[in-house]
Motif scaffolding. Structure first.
Motif, PDB file in Angstrom:
ATOM      1  N   GLU A  17       0.872  -1.355  -0.093  1.00  0.00           N
ATOM      2  CA  GLU A  17       0.107   0.043   0.084  1.00  0.00           C
ATOM      3  C   GLU A  17       0.918   1.257   0.122  1.00  0.00           C
ATOM      4  O   GLU A  17       0.532   2.277  -0.723  1.00  0.00           O
ATOM      5  CB  GLU A  17      -0.874   0.086   1.040  1.00  0.00           C
ATOM      6  CG  GLU A  17      -1.883   1.368   1.303  1.00  0.00           C
ATOM      7  CD  GLU A  17      -2.636   1.072   2.450  1.00  0.00           C
ATOM      8  OE1 GLU A  17      -3.541   2.250   2.650  1.00  0.00           O
ATOM      9  OE2 GLU A  17      -2.669   0.222   3.331  1.00  0.00           O
ATOM     10  N   ARG A  18       1.963   1.197   0.884  1.00  0.00           N
ATOM     11  CA  ARG A  18       2.850   2.435   0.879  1.00  0.00           C
ATOM     12  C   ARG A  18       3.654   2.602  -0.384  1.00  0.00           C
ATOM     13  O   ARG A  18       3.885   3.712  -0.932  1.00  0.00           O
ATOM     14  CB  ARG A  18       3.757   2.444   2.276  1.00  0.00           C
ATOM     15  CG  ARG A  18       4.522   3.567   2.295  1.00  0.00           C
ATOM     16  CD  ARG A  18       5.057   3.558   3.841  1.00  0.00           C
ATOM     17  NE  ARG A  18       4.174   3.557   4.695  1.00  0.00           N
ATOM     18  CZ  ARG A  18       4.582   3.632   6.061  1.00  0.00           C
ATOM     19  NH1 ARG A  18       5.718   3.545   6.490  1.00  0.00           N
ATOM     20  NH2 ARG A  18       3.614   3.737   7.185  1.00  0.00           N
ATOM     21  N   TYR A  19       4.245   1.527  -0.788  1.00  0.00           N
ATOM     22  CA  TYR A  19       5.415   1.681  -1.924  1.00  0.00           C
ATOM     23  C   TYR A  19       4.971   1.309  -3.279  1.00  0.00           C
ATOM     24  O   TYR A  19       5.810   1.166  -4.144  1.00  0.00           O
ATOM     25  CB  TYR A  19       6.691   0.803  -1.453  1.00  0.00           C
ATOM     26  CG  TYR A  19       7.196   1.653  -0.101  1.00  0.00           C
ATOM     27  CD1 TYR A  19       7.884   2.854  -0.021  1.00  0.00           C
ATOM     28  CD2 TYR A  19       6.960   1.049   1.116  1.00  0.00           C
ATOM     29  CE1 TYR A  19       8.390   3.502   0.934  1.00  0.00           C
ATOM     30  CE2 TYR A  19       7.483   1.586   2.316  1.00  0.00           C
ATOM     31  CZ  TYR A  19       8.229   2.902   2.093  1.00  0.00           C
ATOM     32  OH  TYR A  19       8.551   3.269   3.210  1.00  0.00           O
ATOM     33  N   ARG A  20       3.674   0.721  -3.249  1.00  0.00           N
ATOM     34  CA  ARG A  20       3.243   0.490  -4.594  1.00  0.00           C
ATOM     35  C   ARG A  20       4.105  -0.870  -5.393  1.00  0.00           C
ATOM     36  O   ARG A  20       4.083  -0.774  -6.853  1.00  0.00           O
ATOM     37  CB  ARG A  20       3.263   1.721  -5.571  1.00  0.00           C
ATOM     38  CG  ARG A  20       2.079   2.696  -5.114  1.00  0.00           C
ATOM     39  CD  ARG A  20       0.790   2.432  -4.881  1.00  0.00           C
ATOM     40  NE  ARG A  20      -0.235   3.439  -4.479  1.00  0.00           N
ATOM     41  CZ  ARG A  20      -0.439   3.567  -3.202  1.00  0.00           C
ATOM     42  NH1 ARG A  20      -0.167   2.638  -2.476  1.00  0.00           N
ATOM     43  NH2 ARG A  20      -1.419   4.389  -3.015  1.00  0.00           N
TER      44      ARG A  20
END
Length: 334
Positions: free
Chosen positions: A240-243
């Motif tokens: 979710e944060r770094y894709r």
């Protein structure tokens, strides 16, 4: 009509006194509840470390001291004592008792009194706390977070591990040259279709560097100061944060930066986190020169004016050298 009296006065007076007593008890209970909530909040705040908190192995600490991959201060929480020499890994460390962390980091004036001539850390600085126990270090990191410093790290095992000789120089970092990476990424049309195992290329430069000077096509992005906290995230939060998917322990992961200082440190951090197949792009993006959109540039600090990109000529990919190196690294391509 006559009032109905009792021993204490009228019924109306008794009712008012009862209501008043009830109101006082309610107010006292509410004040106690709020006090408990505030105290609980303060305790929770003391336990909350920064968003980009991480743990350092002794080897990674030594690399941080020797190569300086990111702006930082190292604090030893042990009070000064006669003949108390610090380990080599703490060369240049600032002595700051845990009880003084919040006061010193919360005021530039208090900092100046404690560390004359040492500039007050900027919000993006990495603060490393080394104490006798990890619990002591965690309390210091939480105090730093309460002062707005979100990038803090603690030393695994504390000073006892350093004293036991736990910080040996790293010797197992492996590098990959640009031609081999280009072949691995399928950039060579003359090489035909390249079938290679999946690899994650992670750029650990700052966002401003990538935006101004370009990035190798297909490279994911984790700033180097976030690598320890990123690798500690659950897989769903990482995605979710770094894709991009969080690398598994046996995945091939290649780190790049402008040269190879930050990426070398990132590779060590990744190995400490259990990733077993880490490589460092030896030339970095400064020596990439295989793509006109990725420009070489002089290194600069975050607060400095960005330099102009340096002129360069796009250079050809040495496919054969790249294939030979991949074979030497044990990366099969067909």
């Amino acid at each position: 009509m006559a009032l109905i009296n009792n021993a204490g006065g009228s019924v109306t007076s008794a009712l008012l006194l009862t209501l008043l007593a009830w109101a006082v008890r309610w107010l006292r209970a509410e004040l106690n509840r709020k006090r408990r909530e505030e105290e609980s909040g303060k305790q929770a705040s003391r336990r909350t470390v920064g968003r980009f908190f991480g743990r350092l192995s002794p080897v990674a600490l030594r690399m941080l001291v020797e190569t300086g991959p990111y702006p930082h201060h190292i604090f030893t929480l042990r009070p000064s004592a006669p003949n108390d020499a610090l380990p080599a890994e703490l060369r240049g460390a600032l002595r700051l008792p845990e009880s003084r962390v919040a006061a010193v980091l919360g005021s530039e004036a208090a900092w100046g009194e404690a560390f004359q001539g040492v500039p007050f850390p900027k919000p993006h600085y990495l603060l490393v706390f080394v104490g006798n126990t990890e619990e002591e270090e965690l309390r210091a990191a939480a105090a730093a977070a309460s002062c707005g410093f979100q990038r803090s790290m603690v030393l695994e095992g504390g000073l006892q591990l350093l004293a036991a000789g736990g910080a040996q120089p790293q010797a197992d970092l492996r590098f990959i040259n640009r031609d081999a990476l280009a072949v691995l990424l399928g950039m060579c049309a003359e090489a035909g279709v390249v079938h290679a195992p999946p690899a994650a290329l992670i750029d650990v430069r700052r966002s401003d560097e990538r935006a101004l000077y370009g990035a190798i096509k297909g490279a994911a992005h984790i700033p180097v100061d976030q690598v320890p906290s990123a690798l500690a995230l659950p897989a769903d939060q990482f995605l979710e944060r770094y894709r991009f998917p969080k690398p598994a322990p046996d995945d091939l992961v290649i780190f790049s930066c402008r040269t190879n200082t930050r990426s070398g440190w990132a590779a060590q951090l990744a190995q400490d986190a259990g990733l077993q197949r880490c490589l460092v792009l030896r030339q970095g993006v400064y020596g990439w020169r295989l793509d006109p959109s990725v420009k070489p540039y002089r290194g600069y600090k975050l607060q400095d004016a960005p330099p102009e990109a340096e002129p360069f000529q796009v250079e050809p990919i040495n496919v054969e050298a790249g294939r030979v190196e991949l074979a030497q690294l044990g990366i099969p391509v067909m």
